[in-house]
Motif scaffolding. Structure first.
Motif, short mmCIF file in Angstrom:
data_model
loop_
_atom_site.label_atom_id
_atom_site.label_comp_id
_atom_site.label_asym_id
_atom_site.label_seq_id
_atom_site.Cartn_x
_atom_site.Cartn_y
_atom_site.Cartn_z
N GLU A 160 -35.86 5.74 13.16
CA GLU A 160 -35.58 6.35 14.46
C GLU A 160 -34.09 6.60 14.66
N SER A 161 -33.27 5.59 14.37
CA SER A 161 -31.83 5.72 14.62
C SER A 161 -31.21 6.80 13.75
N ARG A 162 -31.67 6.92 12.51
CA ARG A 162 -31.12 7.93 11.61
C ARG A 162 -31.48 9.34 12.09
N ALA A 163 -32.74 9.53 12.50
CA ALA A 163 -33.15 10.84 12.98
C ALA A 163 -32.44 11.19 14.28
N TYR A 164 -32.26 10.21 15.16
CA TYR A 164 -31.57 10.47 16.42
C TYR A 164 -30.12 10.86 16.17
N ALA A 165 -29.43 10.10 15.32
CA ALA A 165 -28.02 10.40 15.04
C ALA A 165 -27.86 11.78 14.43
N ALA A 166 -28.77 12.16 13.55
CA ALA A 166 -28.70 13.49 12.95
C ALA A 166 -28.85 14.58 14.01
N SER A 167 -29.76 14.37 14.96
CA SER A 167 -29.97 15.37 16.01
C SER A 167 -28.76 15.47 16.93
N LYS A 168 -28.08 14.35 17.17
CA LYS A 168 -26.89 14.38 18.03
C LYS A 168 -25.71 15.01 17.30
N LEU A 169 -25.61 14.81 16.00
CA LEU A 169 -24.61 15.54 15.21
C LEU A 169 -24.90 17.04 15.29
N ALA A 170 -26.16 17.40 15.20
CA ALA A 170 -26.54 18.82 15.30
C ALA A 170 -26.11 19.41 16.63
N ASN A 171 -26.23 18.64 17.72
CA ASN A 171 -25.79 19.12 19.04
C ASN A 171 -24.32 19.51 19.03
N LEU A 172 -23.48 18.69 18.42
CA LEU A 172 -22.04 18.99 18.39
C LEU A 172 -21.73 20.17 17.48
N LEU A 173 -22.39 20.24 16.34
CA LEU A 173 -22.18 21.37 15.44
C LEU A 173 -22.64 22.67 16.09
N PHE A 174 -23.76 22.61 16.80
CA PHE A 174 -24.26 23.77 17.53
C PHE A 174 -23.24 24.23 18.57
N THR A 175 -22.68 23.28 19.32
CA THR A 175 -21.70 23.62 20.35
C THR A 175 -20.48 24.30 19.73
N ALA A 176 -20.00 23.77 18.63
CA ALA A 176 -18.81 24.33 17.98
C ALA A 176 -19.07 25.75 17.47
N GLU A 177 -20.21 25.96 16.83
CA GLU A 177 -20.50 27.29 16.28
C GLU A 177 -20.83 28.28 17.39
N LEU A 178 -21.50 27.80 18.45
CA LEU A 178 -21.76 28.68 19.60
C LEU A 178 -20.45 29.14 20.21
N GLN A 179 -19.49 28.22 20.39
CA GLN A 179 -18.21 28.61 20.95
C GLN A 179 -17.48 29.60 20.05
N ARG A 180 -17.55 29.38 18.75
CA ARG A 180 -16.90 30.31 17.82
C ARG A 180 -17.49 31.71 17.96
N ARG A 181 -18.79 31.80 18.06
CA ARG A 181 -19.45 33.09 18.18
C ARG A 181 -19.18 33.75 19.53
N LEU A 182 -19.16 32.95 20.59
CA LEU A 182 -18.83 33.50 21.91
C LEU A 182 -17.42 34.07 21.93
N THR A 183 -16.48 33.35 21.36
CA THR A 183 -15.09 33.82 21.30
C THR A 183 -15.00 35.11 20.50
N ALA A 184 -15.68 35.14 19.35
CA ALA A 184 -15.64 36.33 18.50
C ALA A 184 -16.25 37.54 19.20
N ALA A 185 -17.22 37.29 20.08
CA ALA A 185 -17.87 38.38 20.80
C ALA A 185 -17.09 38.81 22.05
#
Length: 288
Positions: A160-185
Motif C-alpha cells: 500500500e505505502s509503495r503504491a501510494y508514494a508512487a501516485s503522490k510522486l506522479a501528482n508532482l510530476l504531473f503538476t510540473a509538466e502541466l505548468q511547462r505546457r501551460l507556459t509554452a502555450a
C-alpha cells in the motif's frame, strides 16, 4: 510571512471552484472555506448523498455533481456536462487501499484514482479553466518510485505505502509538466501542488492497528488545518509549479508555506515520460 490561516483567503465572490472529493476530510474543509469567502463551489464526488450532506452543512453556494475518478467514463461524463468557466480546479480526491485493487478501466486503484483520473479530468476541463489547477500531493512522494514496466503493480508483491508514494510522486510530476505546457502555450493558468501534512481523515484513521490509531490521535492535525496548504496553493501568492505544505514538524503540521520536493519530482524528463504514458493509458491529451 505570518502563519497562514483561512482568514487570509481573499474574497472569491463571482469565482467558481471545483473540488474533487469534497464530501469529507480535507476536500470538505477546503470547499467550506472557499464557499465562506463567496465562491460558488462544486463538490465533485463519488458518493452524492454524502456530498449533499456536506454541502448542506457548509452553507453558501455549494452544489454536488457525480464524479468517480476510478472510472474514465465517469470522468468524461463530468467534463462533458461542464460548459462554463472554472476559476479553480482542486484535484483533492484520493485513495489508499491495503490490498491490490483495480479501477473500472483495469488500472491499479491508487495510481488510477490518484493520478490517471485527475490527469484526464484536468485536461478535459482545461479549456474552461481560467485560474489555477491545484493537485493534492504528499511528502510521501520522496519515497515514491515509478516503474513504467509495472505501473499496475502486477509483477511484484503489492504494498500500500509503495503504491501510494508512487501516485503522490506522479501528482508532482504531473503538476510540473502541466505548468511547462501551460507556459509554452502562453496560458495564464497556473498549476500548483499542495501537501496537507499529517491529517486525521477517513483514510488515515482506518484499521491500521493500535500504534496507527495512537499516532492519529496525538500527532495528526484536523482536516481544517490540513486544508490550509491547499488553500494557500489555491489562493495565495505562489508561482506556477509551486509546492506548498505545513510550516512545522518537518512540514507535517500548522500553517502553510512553500516547501521543497525530491530530486526525482523535479526531473523534467521523468515528468515528460509520465505525461506521455498517461496520455496513452487514458486516451486524453493536453487540453489546450
Amino acid at each position: 510571512m505570518p502563519t497562514y490561516t483561512a482568514a487570509l483567503v481573499p474574497d472569491l465572490t463571482s469565482r467558481t471552484a471545483i473540488v474533487t472529493g469534497g464530501g469529507g476530510g480535507i476536500g470538505a474543509a477546503t470547499a467550506e472555506v472557499l464557499a465562506a469567502r463567496g465562491a460558488r463551489v462544486v463538490l465533485a464526488v463519488r458518493d452524492t448523498d454524502k456530498g449533499a450532506r456536506a454541502a448542506r452543512a457548509m452553507g453558501g453556494r455549494v452544489e454536488v455533481r457525480p464524479l468517480d475518478l476510478a472510472s474514465l467514463d465517469s470522468v468524461r461524463a463530468f467534463a462533458a456536462r461542464w460548459d462554463e468557466p472554472v476559476d479553480l480546479l482542486v484535484n483533492n480526491a484520493g485513495t489508499s487501499v491495503r490490498e491490490r485493487r483495480l479501477t473500472a478501466d483495469g488500472f491499479e486503484l491508487q495510481f488510477g484514482t490518484n493520478h490517471l483520473g485527475p490527469f484526464a479530468l484536468t485536461n478535459l476541463l482545461l479549456r474552461h479553466v481560467t485560474g489555477r489547477v491545484v493537485s493534492v500531493s504528499s511528502q510521501a512522494e520522496r519515497m515514491g518510485r515509478l516503474d513504467f514496466d509495472d505501473l499496475n503493480s502486477e509483477r511484484r508483491p503489492y504494498r500500500e505505502s509503495r503504491a501510494y508514494a508512487a501516485s503522490k510522486l506522479a501528482n508532482l510530476l504531473f503538476t510540473a509538466e502541466l505548468q511547462r505546457r501551460l507556459t509554452a502555450a502562453g496560458s495564464t493558468v497556473t498549476a500548483v501542488a499542495a501537501h496537507p501534512g499529517y491529517v486525521a481523515t477517513g483514510m488515515t484513521a482506518g484499521d491500521g492497528g493500535a500504534v496507527s490509531r495512537l499516532a492519529v490521535r496525538f500527532l495528526a492535525q484536523s482536516p481544517a488545518q490540513g486544508a490550509l496548504p491547499v488553500l494557500y496553493a489555491a489562493t495565495g501568492d505562489v508561482p506556477g509549479g509551486a509546492f506548498t505544505g505545513p510550516e512545522r514538524a518537518m512540514h507535517m503540521r500548522a500553517g502553510a508555506q512553500r516547501i521543497g520536493r525530491s530530486r526525482q519530482a523535479a526531473d523534467p524528463e521523468l515528468a515528460r515520460r509520465l505525461w506521455a504514458v498517461s496520455e496513452e493509458l487514458t486516451g486524453v491529451g493536453f487540453g489546450l
